[in-house]
Design an enzyme around this catalytic site. Sequence first.
Site, PDB file in Angstrom:
ATOM      1  N   ASP A  43      53.342 -50.406  24.243  1.00 43.31           N
ATOM      2  CA  ASP A  43      51.805 -49.200  23.870  1.00 43.31           C
ATOM      3  C   ASP A  43      51.336 -49.782  22.211  1.00 43.31           C
ATOM      4  O   ASP A  43      51.245 -49.387  22.168  1.00 43.31           O
ATOM      5  CB  ASP A  43      51.906 -47.987  23.562  1.00 43.31           C
ATOM      6  CG  ASP A  43      53.191 -47.084  22.907  1.00 43.31           C
ATOM      7  OD1 ASP A  43      53.774 -48.442  22.212  1.00 43.31           O
ATOM      8  OD2 ASP A  43      53.834 -46.850  22.805  1.00 43.31           O
TER       9      ASP A  43
ATOM     10  N   CYS B 129      65.568 -70.758   7.467  1.00 41.97           N
ATOM     11  CA  CYS B 129      64.665 -70.580   8.226  1.00 41.97           C
ATOM     12  C   CYS B 129      64.879 -71.245   9.754  1.00 41.97           C
ATOM     13  O   CYS B 129      64.882 -70.690  10.595  1.00 41.97           O
ATOM     14  CB  CYS B 129      63.341 -70.717   8.032  1.00 41.97           C
ATOM     15  SG  CYS B 129      62.855 -70.284   6.594  1.00 41.97           S
TER      16      CYS B 129
HETATM   17  C1  BEZ Z   1      65.958 -71.264   3.949  1.00 39.55           C
HETATM   18  O1  BEZ Z   1      64.552 -70.821   5.025  1.00 39.55           O
HETATM   19  O2  BEZ Z   1      66.180 -71.324   3.644  1.00 39.55           O
HETATM   20  C2  BEZ Z   1      64.446 -70.950   2.690  1.00 39.55           C
HETATM   21  C3  BEZ Z   1      63.213 -71.017   2.449  1.00 39.55           C
HETATM   22  C4  BEZ Z   1      62.317 -70.405   1.252  1.00 39.55           C
HETATM   23  C5  BEZ Z   1      62.935 -69.634   0.229  1.00 39.55           C
HETATM   24  C6  BEZ Z   1      64.631 -69.848  -0.183  1.00 39.55           C
HETATM   25  C7  BEZ Z   1      64.969 -70.499   1.102  1.00 39.55           C
END
Ligand code: BEZ
Length: 220
Positions: free
Chosen positions: A135, A43
């Site tokens: 929209d 992430c």
């Molecule tokens: C990650 O962002 O590395 C991750 C987040 C949740 C589960 C597995 C990986």
Amino acid sequence: MRLNTVIPNFEAQTTQGPIEFYKWQGNSWVVLFSHPADFTPVCTTELGRIAVHAPEFSKRNVKLLAHSCDALQDHVDWVNDIKSYCRDIPGDFPYPIISDHDRTLAVKLDMIDEENRKNPDFALTVRALYIISPDHRLRLSFLYPASTGRNVDEILRVIDSLQLVDRVPEIATPANWVPGDKVMILPTVPEEDLPKLFPGGVDKVTMPSGQVYVRTTTDY
Ligand code: BEZ
């Protein structure tokens, strides 16, 4: 979340203050994307790479809006980590992150996978990414599992395709298309309309079946 669904209006707390989605969207396109959790490695790379490319989205009249179920203060603290890890994010962090602590939005927008759907109170969201036109319609969605980070070039590529076919509805973009490549003319466009629509020329391919459904042009 079927394509062309009108995304319902919603209120949310974000790192840039409270928003009412429709008002915040204004006349822009939106990329609304969820991630499983703050302070996680994949992430961190996703939010970082999208932040680095934020000017590419602005150029296309696209606003970015991230989402997870973590607390607002976690988002604020994590943004510092993201900025430190992705050193090429210019200036302030460029887009808001929604804190959907009670998962209302995650459920409403179908961001929880089948296994976790039975347990929405604890569920992590998947990597859902929704491209929404001005929209408020859902024009394209990606659903990735937590284990696979998304590709920013692909997000920009599909936005270019969506915006192009809105401007020129007689065409569609082929596999691996990028701006500048040839595009396909829809089979519904009559032969006699081609010179007026594409004065720069059309290439036609007669297939082994004898049908001529592959008609391409770079005049768009
Ligand atoms: C990650 O962002 O590395 C991750 C987040 C949740 C589960 C597995 C990986």
